[in-house]
Design a protein around this motif. Structure first.
Motif, PDB file in Angstrom:
ATOM      1  N   GLU A 153       0.745  -1.201  -0.052  1.00 40.27           N
ATOM      2  CA  GLU A 153       0.183  -0.019  -0.085  1.00 40.27           C
ATOM      3  C   GLU A 153       0.875   1.204   0.105  1.00 40.27           C
ATOM      4  O   GLU A 153       0.438   2.259  -0.250  1.00 40.27           O
ATOM      5  N   THR A 166      -7.015   2.655  -1.017  1.00 42.26           N
ATOM      6  CA  THR A 166      -7.218   3.178  -2.397  1.00 42.26           C
ATOM      7  C   THR A 166      -6.174   2.374  -3.262  1.00 42.26           C
ATOM      8  O   THR A 166      -5.387   1.733  -2.782  1.00 42.26           O
ATOM      9  N   ASN A 195      -3.220   1.731  -5.578  1.00 42.32           N
ATOM     10  CA  ASN A 195      -2.062   2.243  -5.752  1.00 42.32           C
ATOM     11  C   ASN A 195      -1.243   1.919  -7.217  1.00 42.32           C
ATOM     12  O   ASN A 195      -0.314   1.926  -7.409  1.00 42.32           O
TER      13      ASN A 195
HETATM   14  C1  LIG Z   1       2.051   6.221  -2.993  1.00 38.28           C
HETATM   15  C2  LIG Z   1       0.591   5.906  -2.844  1.00 38.28           C
HETATM   16  O1  LIG Z   1      -0.162   6.313  -3.823  1.00 38.28           O
HETATM   17  N1  LIG Z   1       0.290   5.143  -1.856  1.00 38.28           N
HETATM   18  C3  LIG Z   1      -0.875   5.188  -1.106  1.00 38.28           C
HETATM   19  C4  LIG Z   1      -1.327   3.429  -1.156  1.00 38.28           C
HETATM   20  O2  LIG Z   1      -2.519   3.401  -0.879  1.00 38.28           O
HETATM   21  C5  LIG Z   1      -2.606   4.067   0.565  1.00 38.28           C
HETATM   22  C6  LIG Z   1      -3.785   3.784   1.195  1.00 38.28           C
HETATM   23  O3  LIG Z   1      -4.518   2.646   1.163  1.00 38.28           O
HETATM   24  C7  LIG Z   1      -2.335   5.605   0.663  1.00 38.28           C
HETATM   25  O4  LIG Z   1      -2.441   5.853   1.995  1.00 38.28           O
HETATM   26  C8  LIG Z   1      -0.981   5.766   0.060  1.00 38.28           C
HETATM   27  O5  LIG Z   1      -0.618   7.224  -0.060  1.00 38.28           O
END
Ligand SMILES: CC(=O)N[C@H]1CO[C@H](CO)[C@@H](O)[C@@H]1O
Ligand SMILES: C[S@@+](CC[C@H](N)C(=O)[O-])C[C@H]1O[C@@H](n2cnc3c(N)ncnc32)[C@H](O)[C@@H]1O
Ligand SMILES: *[C@@H]1O[C@H](CO)[C@@H](O)[C@H](O)[C@H]1NC(C)=O
Length: 345
Positions: A91, A123, A125
């Protein structure tokens, strides 16, 4: 040995090992240089079927030690490698795929939610961008913003390969690498092959003469390319065979590091202390170096020294592919061939 899954893989033309069942009986399963770690097999299995069916790569572009990495996939297609990698970066990492074909980007985007839920991420990635890999700046990709750039059977399709490599160098962080699979030719290709529409579409016409990769890497500032795996490509079609003549093709994976030119120039010893997921007992760095846990490995850093040149380092992918052909192995369903569906052994 499984038969090809769909009509597309039956297409006549240049084929990787396993493109047709006839081929499977001849040189399938002779090309895999190394086993695929379990966590990578699982990551690939978790990718949605439609995405996987539209996979057209020619190698496995998953380096080790990916946690928290930012990865850019050049010519990401339907996104198979991006989705597999997104599980391995976790993540806190991020994977960006860029492709010039809108239809491909659409398929990739369609499954963002599916994979997010499947991997339990809050979210996604993964981001997909519609754009050209020789114009990463236009796509908004900034200097020194990625740890790893991957690419799977794409650079051969771009006429200006130097421009692509130059852009990769720009967007990589220091210490980063381009880890990529592509098709290479055994000779400088004559115009007749370069301009042949079918051969181009089959990922052969645009293949770089393998020695030119070393030349371009040096010109741009990368360390000398590290050869990881190589598989000979067999041509099934008599007419294409005639046009190709003496030229041979190979799909190969190389790694190109962006490192300062201050690496060790004298012989050194490296001891791998373990701890990298999937590489608990040994780390296969490339076709030449395997680091066994807690054992000395002679060699140098990723830069190359005079001493290393005295060692028997394989840089020629055709030589590596021939050597692996001598010791048939069937270890994986994800290597070999190019621009087509993969067999499973
Ligand atoms: C690099 C990036 O976008 N990281 C995100 C990945 O997802 C987590 C949440 O699940 C975010 O907090 C990170 O910023
Ligand atoms: C053989 S497919 C490989 C796709 C994907 N890497 C995979 O393994 O399934 C080649 C891909 O490269 C893309 N491509 C070719 N030239 C490109 C360019 N100049 N910029 C961006 N994408 C490009 C094509 O749209 C296509 O999706
Ligand atoms: C990005 O890198 C390029 C080439 O290395 C350089 O010319 C340019 O000035 C850099 N841009 C920024 C914003 O640092």
């Amino acid at each position: 040995v499984a038969a090809p899954r769909d009509a597309e893989s039956q297409k006549v033309g240049a084929v990787g090992p396993g493109r047709t069942s006839k081929d499977l009986q001849t040189n399938a399963c002779v090309t895999v240089a190394r086993p695929v770690p379990k966590h990578i097999r699982e990551a690939l299995q978790n990718v949605h079927e439609e995405v996987t069916l539209r996979y057209y790569g020619c190698g496995l572009v998953i380096p080790e030690c990916l946690e928290n990495c930012w990865i850019l996939d050049l010519g990401s297609g339907s996104g198979r490698d991006c989705y597999a990698l997104s599980q391995l970066v976790g993540e806190k990492g991020h994977v960006t795929g860029i492709d010039m074909t809108e239809g491909q980007v659409e398929v990739a985007k369609k499954y963002l939610d599916y994979h997010m839920e499947k991997y339990g991420f809050q979210t996604s990635n993964v981001t997909f961008i519609h754009g050209y890999i020789e114009k990463l700046a236009e796509a908004g990709i900034q200097n020194e913003s990625y740890d790893i750039v991957i690419s799977n059977c794409v650079i051969n399709l771009v006429p200006d390969k130097e421009q692509v490599l130059q852009e990769v160098y720009r967007v990589l962080k220091h210490g980063g690498e381009l880890y990529f699979s592509d098709v290479y030719a055994s000779l400088e290709l004559p115009e007749e092959i370069k301009t042949h529409k079918v051969l181009w579409g089959e990922c052969l016409g645009g293949a770089l003469y393998w020695k030119d990769l070393f030349f371009l890497a040096q010109k741009i500032g990368f360390c000398p390319p590290r050869l990881v795996t190589a598989n000979l490509i067999t041509i099934q079609n008599k007419e294409l065979e005639r046009i190709i003549g003496d030229c041979r093709f190979v799909s190969a994976t190389f790694r190109l590091f962006k490192l300062p030119n201050t690496g060790p120039t004298e012989r050194c010893q490296t001891i791998y202390s373990g701890g990298i997921t999937g590489h608990e007992k040994q780390l296969i760095f490339d076709a030449n170096f395997i680091f066994k846990v807690n054992k000395n490995t002679h060699g140098t850093g990723a830069g190359r020294s005079v001493v290393e040149l005295l060692l028997d380092i394989i840089t020629d992918p055709f030589k590596l592919a021939e050597d692996s052909n001598k010791k048939p192995k069937c270890a994986s369903s994800v290597a070999g061939g190019c621009c087509g569906k993969k067999r499973s052994c």
